[in-house]
Design a protein around this motif. Structure first.
Motif, PDB file in Angstrom:
ATOM      1  N   SER A 429       0.810  -1.225   0.000  1.00  9.16           N
ATOM      2  CA  SER A 429       0.000   0.000   0.000  1.00  9.16           C
ATOM      3  C   SER A 429       0.840   1.270   0.000  1.00  9.16           C
ATOM      4  N   THR A 430       2.125   1.160   0.317  1.00  4.26           N
ATOM      5  CA  THR A 430       3.018   2.336   0.296  1.00  4.26           C
ATOM      6  C   THR A 430       3.178   2.883  -1.112  1.00  4.26           C
ATOM      7  N   TYR A 431       2.941   2.041  -2.109  1.00  7.78           N
ATOM      8  CA  TYR A 431       3.165   2.418  -3.505  1.00  7.78           C
ATOM      9  C   TYR A 431       1.830   2.632  -4.205  1.00  7.78           C
ATOM     10  N   ASP A 432       1.672   3.807  -4.816  1.00  4.82           N
ATOM     11  CA  ASP A 432       0.440   4.151  -5.517  1.00  4.82           C
ATOM     12  C   ASP A 432       0.612   3.831  -6.998  1.00  4.82           C
ATOM     13  N   VAL A 433       0.116   2.671  -7.396  1.00  5.13           N
ATOM     14  CA  VAL A 433       0.288   2.214  -8.778  1.00  5.13           C
ATOM     15  C   VAL A 433      -1.071   2.211  -9.463  1.00  5.13           C
ATOM     16  N   ARG A 434      -1.257   3.158 -10.371  1.00  2.17           N
ATOM     17  CA  ARG A 434      -2.539   3.265 -11.086  1.00  2.17           C
ATOM     18  C   ARG A 434      -2.379   3.132 -12.587  1.00  2.17           C
ATOM     19  N   GLY A 435      -1.168   3.221 -13.066  1.00  2.00           N
ATOM     20  CA  GLY A 435      -0.891   3.085 -14.497  1.00  2.00           C
ATOM     21  C   GLY A 435       0.457   2.427 -14.675  1.00  2.00           C
TER      22      GLY A 435
END
Length: 489
Positions: A429-435
Motif C-alpha cells: 500500500s506504500t506504492y500508488d500504482v494506477r498506471g
C-alpha cells in the motif's frame, strides 16, 4: 383471445423499448433546436465502435425514463459523432468517446462527471436540478418521498431554527450524494411525530429485523455533526455496496460477494443478507457489505478467484492495515462467525496474491514478487529503483531493454534495479500504482518513504537521477552522472 395476446406482446415490446425511445437521437440538422426545448438535458457524444460507449448505452437507456419523469424532468440525448452529428461534435470540442455534457436551456452548462451506471446517473442528475432539499408539502408528498428505493434524509421543521439552517447548508453540500427532503406541514410533522428534527429513512427493500428502518438525529445543530451521523447510518449494518458507492465503505471491511440483484431477485438477495446481518450486529467494529459478484470480478481476481460457482456468498475482508483475508470455509452462519472471531484475534494469515519466487534471480534486473518483496526491496541494504509493470503494456515493453542496460551499468553499485508485474502480485500500500509503468526510488535509509520517479526514461536519464540521489556516491559515476575516469576508481 388472439387480439389480447397481440396486445400483450405489443405492450411487452413497448416496455422493452421504453428506455431506448426515451433517449433522444439528435443530429446536426436538429440538435440546436431540440436541445433548446428542454430546461436540462444530458448529451452523450459517442462513436458506434467505442467500447466504453457500448458499455454505457444500456445504463443510459435505463436511466432515461426515470429522469424524464423527474420533477423537474431531465432529458437524455445522444449524438453519433461519426455520422449525422459530426459538425455538432466538432463544435463542442469532442475528441474522445463518450464525451458527456450537461445543457441548460440549449447551452452547455458543464461536463458530466458523475457515475456511468443507471442508478448513479439518475442520482447525480437529480442532484443537479431543483432545490437541494425537496419541500414535502403534504402527507402524499412525504409518503412518495420516503418510498423511494434509496436512503432519504428528511428535516421536520415547524419554525426556523439553527438545526434547520445547518440541515439546509449540508443539503447544498451533499446534494450529489444524499437525497434530502424537508417539511413544515402540520399533518406531515404529526405523522412523523417530529417537530424539530432530522430522520434518516432506509429503503423498504433493505428492511430487516436487526436494525430500525428509521434513525433520528439527536446531536447538535451543526452541519459537520449531521454529516458524520449520515455517514455512520447511511448504509446500515450491512450495506448494498455497488460500483457507484464502493468508496463509501472504509476498512476494516468485510464483503460478501454473491448474486446480489434487488431488481430481479430481492427475496434471494435478502436471504443471504439477513444471515450476514445476524452475525454483523455483534461485530460493529467492522464495516460490512454485500456486493454483486459480477460487478466486482476485478476484486475477486485480487483474491485469486476467476469464477464463482454456486449460490453461496464468498467472504473476503480487509483489516485496518489493508491486509487481505479470505474465508476459506463454505458460507454458513457458524463459519462466518468463526472467521470474524479469528480475524479479530489475529489468528489468520493474510492472503497474498503472488507469483512464485524465481529460482534464478541473479540477472541485471531483480524480479520482485509479492512473496519476496520485503527481501529484495524493503530489507535489502541498498537503494532501489523499482518498476511496476503490466505484461501487456506497450510502454513497459519499450522500457524493458533500457532497464536491462541500466541494470548492467549498476552492477557492483550500492543500488538494485528491480521490476515487478503489478497485475500478478499484490503491491504494498506504500506504492500508488494506477498506471504502467510506474517507477519508484526507494532510499536504503528510508524504505518507508518511497519517491515516485518522474524523470526521463533513457538510460542516461536514469543514471543521472541515481547518481544524484544515491545514498552513497556511485563507484562508477560522479554526482552529476558523469562516468569516472579509471584512475579515479
Amino acid at each position: 383471445m388472439v387480439w389480447k395476446t397481440a396486445l400483450l406482446l405489443a405492450c411487452a415490446w413497448t416496455v422493452c423499448q421504453a428506455g431506448e425511445k426515451d433517449v433522444l437521437e439528435l443530429s446536426d440538422d436538429d440538435f440546436s433546436t431540440r436541445i433548446a426545448e428542454h430546461e436540462v438535458a444530458v448529451v452523450m457524444f459517442y462513436a458506434p465502435w467505442c467500447g466504453h460507449c457500448k458499455r454505457m448505452k444500456p445504463e443510459y437507456e435505463k436511466a432515461a425514463p426515470t429522469l424524464r419523469a423527474n420533477d423537474p424532468p431531465v432529458i437524455l440525448a445522444k449524438v453519433d459523432c461519426t455520422e449525422a452529428g459530426k459538425e455538432t461534435c466538432s463544435k463542442h470540442g469532442v475528441t474522445g468517446y463518450p464525451t458527456i455534457k450537461i445543457f441548460r436551456n440549449g447551452e452547455v452548462s458543464q461536463d458530466y462527471s458523475g457515475p456511468r451506471e443507471a442508478d448513479g446517473i439518475v442520482k447525480y442528475m437529480k442532484s443537479q436540478v431543483g432545490p437541494s432539499s425537496k419541500e414535502l408539502a403534504s402527507v402524499a408528498d412525504f409518503d412518495k418521498f420516503t418510498s423511494k428505493e434509496e436512503v432519504v434524509v428528511v428535516g421536520f421543521f415547524k419554525e426556523d431554527s439553527d438545526l434547520k439552517k445547518a440541515f439546509l447548508k449540508l443539503a447544498d453540500i451533499l446534494r450529489e450524494r444524499v437525497t434530502f427532503g424537508n417539511s413544515a406541514d402540520e399533518a406531515v410533522l404529526k405523522k412523523a411525530d417530529v417537530n424539530d428534527g432530522i430522520v434518516l429513512f432506509r429503503p423498504k427493500h433493505l428492511a430487516n429485523k436487526f436494525e430500525p428502518a428509521t434513525v433520528k438525529y439527536d446531536g447538535a445543530a451543526n452541519k459537520d455533526a449531521i454529516e458524520k451521523w449520515i455517514n455512520k447510518n447511511y448504509h446500515g449494518l450491512v450495506g448494498h455496496r455497488t460500483r457507484d458507492t464502493s468508496k463509501d465503505f472504509e476498512n476494516p471491511l468485510i464483503v460478501a460477494y454473491y448474486a446480489v440483484d434487488y431488481t430481479k431477485n430481492p427475496k434471494g438477495t435478502n436471504y443471504w443478507r439477513n444471515r450476514i446481518l445476524k452475525v454483523a450486529k455483534d461485530h460493529t467494529d467492522f464495516n460490512f457489505a454485500i456486493s454483486a459478484k459480477d460487478d466486482f470480478q476485478h476484486e475477486l481476481n485480487e483474491f485469486g478467484i476467476d469464477f464463482v460457482a454456486g449460490d453461496k456468498p464468498l467472504v473476503f475482508a480487509r483489516d485496518a492495515k489493508n491486509r487481505k483475508f479470505a474465508m476459506k470455509d463454505e458460507f454458513s452462519i457458524e463459519n462466518f462467525e468463526t472467521f470474524i472471531k479469528d480475524l479479530k484475534a489475529d489468528k489468520l494469515d493474510p492472503y497474498l496474491k503472488s507469483e512464485p519466487i524465481p529460482d534464478d534471480n541473479e540477472g541485471p534486473v531483480v524480479v520482485a514478487v509479492a512473496k519476496n518483496f520485503d527481501e529484495v526491496v524493503t530489507k535489502v541494504d541498498k537503494d532501489v529503483l523499482i518498476e511496476f509493470y503490466a505484461p501487456w503494456c506497450g510502454h513497459c515493453k519499450k522500457l524493458a531493454p533500457t532497464f536491462d542496460e541500466l541494470g548492467e551499468k549498476m552492477k557492483g553499485e550500492d543500488v538494485s534495479i528491480v521490476k515487478m508485474d503489478a497485475t500478478a502480485n499484490d503491491v504494498p500500500s506504500t506504492y500508488d500504482v494506477r498506471g504502467f509503468p510506474t517507477l519508484y526510488w526507494v532510499p536504503k535509509n528510508n524504505k518507508d518513504s518511497p519517491v515516485r520517479y518522474e524523470s526521463g526514461r533513457e538510460v542516461n536519464d536514469f543514471v543521472e537521477y541515481i547518481a544524484k540521489h544515491a545514498t552513497n556516491e556511485l563507484k562508477g559515476y560522479d554526482r552529476k552522472g558523469k562516468e569516472k575516469k579509471k584512475e579515479e576508481l
